[in-house]
Design a protein around this motif. Structure first.
Motif, PDB file in Angstrom:
ATOM      1  N   LEU A 154       0.808  -1.243   0.056  1.00  0.00           N
ATOM      2  CA  LEU A 154       0.204  -0.019  -0.013  1.00  0.00           C
ATOM      3  C   LEU A 154       0.946   1.161   0.117  1.00  0.00           C
ATOM      4  CD1 LEU A 154      -2.639  -1.175   2.738  1.00  0.00           C
ATOM      5  CD2 LEU A 154      -3.038  -1.160   0.092  1.00  0.00           C
ATOM      6  N   PRO A 155       0.938   2.080  -0.963  1.00  0.00           N
ATOM      7  CA  PRO A 155       1.980   3.133  -1.239  1.00  0.00           C
ATOM      8  C   PRO A 155       1.663   4.282  -0.101  1.00  0.00           C
ATOM      9  CG  PRO A 155      -0.024   3.197  -2.987  1.00  0.00           C
ATOM     10  CD  PRO A 155       0.096   1.938  -2.204  1.00  0.00           C
ATOM     11  N   GLU A 156       0.593   4.351   0.595  1.00  0.00           N
ATOM     12  CA  GLU A 156       0.325   5.324   1.664  1.00  0.00           C
ATOM     13  C   GLU A 156       1.064   4.934   2.988  1.00  0.00           C
ATOM     14  OE1 GLU A 156      -3.819   3.209   1.569  1.00  0.00           O
ATOM     15  OE2 GLU A 156      -1.977   3.413   0.271  1.00  0.00           O
ATOM     16  N   TYR A 157       1.412   3.625   3.051  1.00  0.00           N
ATOM     17  CA  TYR A 157       1.979   3.166   4.484  1.00  0.00           C
ATOM     18  C   TYR A 157       3.668   3.064   4.045  1.00  0.00           C
ATOM     19  CZ  TYR A 157      -2.773   3.222   6.047  1.00  0.00           C
ATOM     20  OH  TYR A 157      -4.140   3.311   6.273  1.00  0.00           O
ATOM     21  N   ASP A 158       4.520   3.028   5.157  1.00  0.00           N
ATOM     22  CA  ASP A 158       5.645   2.464   5.149  1.00  0.00           C
ATOM     23  C   ASP A 158       5.723   0.869   4.765  1.00  0.00           C
ATOM     24  OD1 ASP A 158       8.717   3.217   6.050  1.00  0.00           O
ATOM     25  OD2 ASP A 158       7.864   1.099   7.077  1.00  0.00           O
TER      26      ASP A 158
END
Length: 195
Positions: free
Chosen positions: A174-178
């Motif tokens: 998921l690009p929004e999380y590390d």
């Protein structure tokens, strides 16, 4: 004397019929009232309508001023439902979930699937964070997806409705999380409508 007797006899024979007729008149009126109360013409013709008692009837005669019968709407099951069952590091069992609210969301989803008249074809995809080898994470993601499948089946989802259980491991972050965040440890549910 015979004539009197004959008249008395006729009167005594007619009495039960008169009583029966008198008793049946209110029933006939009640049946008529029942029909008038429960049956009426629908606009457009042939549509069903609700009585004062919440019953649904259809007729070509009577009042047309009541509400049409409408089936209760069934909420559509979302085509994609992501359960972020944040598993403890390197874990895949339900008791290793750190956020119980996601399990409640899954329960709500299961209830929704069971209520809809349409059969879904459900696919489950397990994911991991970026720690560990690709091979190890593929196996871990698979175990997470299988855990969710087993849980859904235990709650009443037909095993035949779950058409795919697979892992993407750490391949679809998921690009929004590390990439190492607990949010990456998830199971995605997709539902397509079958026949």
């Amino acid at each position: 004397m015979r004539k009197q007797n004959h008249t008395s006899r006729l009167a005594s024979l007619a009495a039960p019929f008169a009583v029966a007729f008198a008793l049946s008149a209110p029933l006939a009126n009640a049946a008529s009232d029942y029909n008038n109360e429960h049956f009426w013409s629908a606009q457009p013709e042939g549509q069903a309508w609700v009585t004062n008692y919440g019953e649904c009837w259809q007729s070509l005669h009577g009042s047309g001023e009541l509400e049409p019968c409408v089936a209760a709407p069934v909420a559509a099951v979302p085509k994609e439902f992501i359960v972020r069952l944040n598993f403890e590091f390197d874990k895949y069992r339900l008791e290793n979930i750190v956020n119980d609210n996601e399990l409640r969301r899954l329960d709500d989803y299961i209830a929704q699937v069971k209520e809809t008249p349409v059969r879904e074809q459900i696919s489950l995809t397990g994911h991991t964070d970026a720690k560990g080898s690709d091979a190890y994470n593929m196996a871990l993601g698979q175990r997470r997806a299988e855990t969710v499948r087993d849980y859904m089946v235990s709650k009443g989802i037909s095993p035949s409705d779950i058409t795919s259980v697979e892992s993407r491991g750490k391949r679809e972050m998921l690009p929004e999380y590390d990439i190492f965040a607990v949010e990456q440890r998830r199971v995605k549910i997709n539902a397509e409508y079958g026949g």
